[in-house]
Design a protein around this motif. Structure first.
Motif, PDB file in Angstrom:
ATOM      1  N   LEU A  38       0.950  -1.182  -0.064  1.00  0.00           N
ATOM      2  CA  LEU A  38      -0.197  -0.097  -0.116  1.00  0.00           C
ATOM      3  C   LEU A  38       0.680   1.216  -0.070  1.00  0.00           C
ATOM      4  O   LEU A  38       0.648   2.136  -0.516  1.00  0.00           O
ATOM      5  N   LEU A  39       2.129   1.203   0.841  1.00  0.00           N
ATOM      6  CA  LEU A  39       2.796   2.289   0.836  1.00  0.00           C
ATOM      7  C   LEU A  39       3.667   2.604  -0.390  1.00  0.00           C
ATOM      8  O   LEU A  39       3.650   3.912  -0.923  1.00  0.00           O
ATOM      9  N   ALA A  40       3.991   1.426  -1.162  1.00  0.00           N
ATOM     10  CA  ALA A  40       4.791   1.776  -2.071  1.00  0.00           C
ATOM     11  C   ALA A  40       3.887   2.415  -3.298  1.00  0.00           C
ATOM     12  O   ALA A  40       4.125   3.139  -4.124  1.00  0.00           O
ATOM     13  N   ASN A  41       2.333   1.988  -3.274  1.00  0.00           N
ATOM     14  CA  ASN A  41       1.749   2.540  -4.161  1.00  0.00           C
ATOM     15  C   ASN A  41       1.513   4.031  -3.882  1.00  0.00           C
ATOM     16  O   ASN A  41       1.122   4.684  -4.765  1.00  0.00           O
ATOM     17  N   MET A  42       1.188   4.469  -2.558  1.00  0.00           N
ATOM     18  CA  MET A  42       1.162   5.801  -2.401  1.00  0.00           C
ATOM     19  C   MET A  42       2.275   6.566  -2.815  1.00  0.00           C
ATOM     20  O   MET A  42       2.396   7.754  -3.308  1.00  0.00           O
ATOM     21  N   MET A  83       2.649  10.542  -1.401  1.00  0.00           N
ATOM     22  CA  MET A  83       3.661  10.484  -0.282  1.00  0.00           C
ATOM     23  C   MET A  83       5.127  10.470  -0.895  1.00  0.00           C
ATOM     24  O   MET A  83       5.089   9.675  -1.877  1.00  0.00           O
ATOM     25  N   LYS A  84       5.966  11.020  -0.287  1.00  0.00           N
ATOM     26  CA  LYS A  84       7.541  10.973  -0.624  1.00  0.00           C
ATOM     27  C   LYS A  84       8.440  10.279   0.439  1.00  0.00           C
ATOM     28  O   LYS A  84       8.474  10.550   1.467  1.00  0.00           O
ATOM     29  N   GLY A  85       9.020   9.223  -0.208  1.00  0.00           N
ATOM     30  CA  GLY A  85      10.121   8.911   0.744  1.00  0.00           C
ATOM     31  C   GLY A  85      10.445   7.605   0.237  1.00  0.00           C
ATOM     32  O   GLY A  85      10.043   7.071  -1.074  1.00  0.00           O
ATOM     33  N   TYR A  86      10.970   6.619   1.053  1.00  0.00           N
ATOM     34  CA  TYR A  86      11.259   5.034   0.456  1.00  0.00           C
ATOM     35  C   TYR A  86      11.186   4.233   1.475  1.00  0.00           C
ATOM     36  O   TYR A  86      11.024   4.656   2.916  1.00  0.00           O
ATOM     37  N   GLY A 144       8.618  18.107   2.770  1.00  0.00           N
ATOM     38  CA  GLY A 144       7.320  17.620   2.346  1.00  0.00           C
ATOM     39  C   GLY A 144       7.003  16.257   1.937  1.00  0.00           C
ATOM     40  O   GLY A 144       7.066  15.553   0.669  1.00  0.00           O
ATOM     41  N   ALA A 145       6.705  15.416   3.032  1.00  0.00           N
ATOM     42  CA  ALA A 145       6.636  14.087   3.043  1.00  0.00           C
ATOM     43  C   ALA A 145       5.083  13.876   2.286  1.00  0.00           C
ATOM     44  O   ALA A 145       5.012  12.730   1.612  1.00  0.00           O
ATOM     45  N   PHE A 146       4.078  14.829   2.534  1.00  0.00           N
ATOM     46  CA  PHE A 146       2.946  14.461   1.945  1.00  0.00           C
ATOM     47  C   PHE A 146       2.705  15.637   0.973  1.00  0.00           C
ATOM     48  O   PHE A 146       2.062  16.925   1.432  1.00  0.00           O
ATOM     49  N   PRO A 147       2.972  15.732  -0.206  1.00  0.00           N
ATOM     50  CA  PRO A 147       3.021  16.771  -1.231  1.00  0.00           C
ATOM     51  C   PRO A 147       1.855  17.565  -1.044  1.00  0.00           C
ATOM     52  O   PRO A 147       0.935  16.905  -1.244  1.00  0.00           O
ATOM     53  N   GLY A 148       1.843  18.823  -0.959  1.00  0.00           N
ATOM     54  CA  GLY A 148       0.507  19.531  -1.216  1.00  0.00           C
ATOM     55  C   GLY A 148      -0.237  19.903   0.047  1.00  0.00           C
ATOM     56  O   GLY A 148      -1.242  20.531   0.164  1.00  0.00           O
TER      57      GLY A 148
END
Lengths: 453, 89
Positions: A419-423, A429-432, A446-450
Motif C-alpha cells: 500500500l505504501l509503495a503505491n502511495m 507520499m514522498k520517501g522510500y 514535504g513528506a505529503f506533497p501539497g
C-alpha cells in the motif's frame, strides 16, 4: 385557426424565430388553454389544406416566395394532424395509450420531416430554426411517452410468447427519434451558406444537445463521439460556442464534461463542468445539482479537494450523496469510507460515479498516513534553538496499525508495504521503504506533497 | 466480502419498488429524474448566474488538522499493542 396564423404572421413579420416556433408548440399557451382544441376543430381532413392555404395567404408577409409559402402550408397541415393525434392520446383510456402515443409520435415525426424538407427544398430562412427545435424537442418526448406506455393486454400476451430479447423494442421509438435528430443535425451542419449570419449552423448546438440527451437516455453514450467528431471537423467554419444562447452553452458543456468524466479524463471533465457551473442560471437548482454530481468527484481526484458545507447547503440530495464519504476521507477513516461506499453503492452506480469515488480511498489513506506522521512528533533538537524537525523514520508497523484501526483484521507488513509503495508511486507520499529495517524514511521537505507537511 | 449479499438484496428490493412505482403513475413525468433539464429561458446575462461570493469558499482541503492528534496517537498506540499481541500469539 386564426389565432395561430396571426401569431405566425407576427412572428414572421418581426423575424422572431422563437415567437414563430410557439405556433408549432404541442403545449397551449397559458393564456389560451384551449388553443389546441380550437385549432383542431377549426377545420377537418377534407378541407385542412385548402383552409390553411387561404389562412396563410391572408396572413403571410408579402415577399415570401411561392416555394416557401407552399412549404409552410405543408408544415401546418402536418402540425394539425399531429395535434389531432395528441388530443386523442391525451384522452385515450389506459388500455389504448400505447397505440395512441405511437400514433402521436408518428404524426409528429411526419411534421419533423416536413419541416426538414422546408429547409432543404423550400428555402426556409435560418432564423426560423427554433421551429425545428420545437419539433426535435417534442419528437424526443413523444418517443419516450410511446416507449413507456404500457402495451395493451393483447400485445402483452403475444410478447410473452417470444421474449428472447424483451429489451429490443423497449426503446424502439426513441432510437428512431435519435435517427431523425441526426438528420436535423446534418441539415444544420452541412449548410453551405457562405454568410455565417444566415447559416443553419446556428442550429448545431441545440440539436447536438438533444442528441446527447437522447444517447444518454438510450445508454448509447459511445454514439456521441460521431457527433462531437463532426463538430470538431467543422470548427473553423462555425460560429464560436460563446456566441450561442447561454442555455445551449451550459447544456453542451455539461454533457461534454460528463462524457470526459466517463472516459476518466478528469482534467478535461473538470474544465468543462466548471464552465457549465459558472455560466449556469442561478435558479436552475436541479441542473446545478447535476453539474456538481460530477464536478465533486473530479475535484477529489484532480486537486484532492472536497466541497465545503457552504457549497452543499442548497442541495440536500448532494449532502446525502457525498457528506458521509467526505467526512471519512477527511478523518482518514478507511473502514468508515468502505462502509459509506457500500451504503451508497446503488446511488453511486446509477449516477456512474462509483468507480471514481472508489479512487477517493487513496486520499483517505493519504490522510491517515499523514496523521501517523504528525502523531510521530518531532526529533529531539540537536542543539537548543534549532528549528524543530519532524521524525521522518517511521516503522512500517505503525502505519500498519493505523490502517487496521476500525477494522477487525490486521495486515501483514508485506501488504502494508505494498500500500505504501503505491502511495509513493502515486506521489501522494514522498520517501522510500527501508525493508531491512522495516521502516519508512520520509522526505524531509514535504513528506505529503501539497498538504503543508 | 460480507457486504455482497446485502447489496444484492437491496438491489432486488429496489427493483420491485421501481416496478410498483411504475404501475402507480404510468409515464407521468415527461423528463426522467436524472436528466439535464431544459432551462425556462433561452439566454441570460452574467448577472443572472451565481455571483461568486469571495467570502465563501466552495472547496476545501481534504484533510482535517483540527482533529485532535492527541487522541489519534493514543488510539494508534493502543492499536499497535493489539497488533503486536496478536502476532505473538
Amino acid at each position: 385557426m386564426e389565432s395561430v396564423f396571426q401569431c405566425f404572421q407576427r412572428g414572421y413579420g418581426n423575424g422572431d424565430g422563437y415567437a414563430l416556433s410557439d405556433t408549432l408548440s404541442p403545449i397551449p399557451p397559458e393564456s389560451q388553454p384551449d388553443r389546441l382544441n380550437n385549432f383542431f376543430r377549426s377545420t377537418n381532413f377534407a378541407n385542412v389544406k385548402r383552409d390553411f392555404k387561404q389562412a396563410l395567404l391572408r396572413n403571410s408577409e408579402v415577399g415570401m416566395s411561392e416555394e416557401e409559402y407552399n412549404g409552410w402550408v405543408e408544415v401546418y397541415v402536418a402540425y394539425w394532424k399531429a395535434v389531432g393525434e395528441l388530443l386523442a392520446a391525451d384522452a385515450a383510456p389506459k388500455s389504448n395509450s400505447k397505440a395512441a402515443w405511437t400514433k402521436t409520435y408518428d404524426a409528429w415525426k411526419e411534421l419533423t420531416s416536413v419541416l426538414h424538407r422546408g429547409y432543404s427544398n423550400h428555402g426556409f430562412p435560418s432564423w426560423t430554426l427554433p421551429c425545428l427545435y420545437v419539433a426535435g424537442k417534442f419528437l424526443r418526448i413523444f418517443a419516450i411517452k410511446a416507449d413507456e406506455a404500457t402495451p395493451t393486454s393483447m400485445s402483452a400476451v403475444t410478447s410473452f410468447g417470444d421474449d428472447l430479447n424483451p429489451d429490443a423494442e423497449k426503446n424502439e421509438k426513441l432510437e428512431d427519434a435519435a435517427r431523425q435528430l441526426n438528420r436535423i443535425f446534418n441539415l444544420c451542419l452541412s449548410d453551405r451558406e457562405p454568410n455565417l449570419a444566415l447559416s443553419r449552423k446556428w442550429g448545431i448546438y441545440y440539436t447536438t444537445n438533444l442528441l446527447l440527451k437522447t444517447y444518454f437516455k438510450l445508454n448509447q453514450i459511445g454514439l456521441s463521439k460521431n457527433i462531437l467528431n463532426a463538430i470538431r471537423a467543422y470548427k473553423g467554419d462555425m460560429p464560436l460556442l460563446d456566441k450561442f444562447p447561454a442555455s445551449q452553452q451550459v447544456t453542451y458543456k455539461y454533457y461534454i464534461g460528463v462524457i470526459c468524466f466517463l472516459e476518466e479524463n478528469y482534467v478535461e471533465a473538470e474544465n468543462n463542468l466548471t464552465e457549465a457551473w459558472n455560466k449556469c442560471h442561478k435558479d436552475a437548482i436541479r441542473n446545478k445539482e447535476l453539474i456538481l454530481t460530477y464536478l465533486i468527484p473530479c475535484h477529489l481526484l484532480t486537486t484532492h479537494t472536497l466541497p465545503t458545507l457552504a457549497l452543499l447547503s442548497p442541495y440536500p440530495r448532494l449532502q446525502k450523496l457525498f457528506l458521509p464519504l467526505s467526512r471519512c476521507i477527511k478523518k482518514g477513516d478507511l473502514s468508515g469510507f468502505d462502509t459509506a461506499l457500500v451504503a451508497g453503492e446503488d446511488e453511486f452506480v446509477k449516477r456512474r460515479i462509483y468507480l471514481t469515488l472508489e479512487r477517493g480511498r487513496d486520499i483517505a489513506l493519504r490522510n491517515l498516513l499523514r496523521k501517523v506522521f504528525i502523531a510521530g512528533g518531532f526529533e529531539e533538537p540537536k542543539e537548543p534553538g534549532a528549528a524543530s524537525v519532524r521524525k521522518t523514520r517511521i516503522p512500517v508497523a505503525e502505519f500498519g496499525a493505523a490502517i487496521s484501526i476500525g477494522s477487525k483484521e490486521t495486515m501483514d507488513n508485506d501488504e502494508v508495504e505494498c500500500l505504501l509503495a503505491n502511495m509513493i508511486y502515486k506521489n501522494l507520499m514522498k520517501g522510500y521503504i527501508a525493508r531491512d529495517r522495516a521502516t519508512v524514511v520520509l522526505s524531509k521537505g514535504g513528506a505529503f506533497p501539497g498538504t503543508g507537511v | 466480502m460480507s457486504s455482497a449479499p446485502t447489496t444484492s438484496a437491496s438491489k432486488a428490493e429496489k427493483g420491485t419498488a421501481e416496478g410498483t412505482q411504475k404501475e402507480v403513475k404510468p409515464a407521468a413525468a415527461l423528463e426522467e429524474d436524472d436528466e439535464f433539464e431544459d432551462f425556462p429561458v433561452e439566454n441570460w446575462t452574467k448577472e443572472e448566474t451565481e455571483v461568486p461570493d469571495t467570502s465563501t469558499h466552495l472547496w476545501e482541503e481534504s484533510w482535517d488538522d483540527d482533529d485532535t492528534s492527541e487522541d489519534f496517537s493514543a488510539q494508534l498506540k493502543e492499536e499497535l499493542k493489539k497488533v503486536e499481541a496478536s502476532k505473538k500469539r
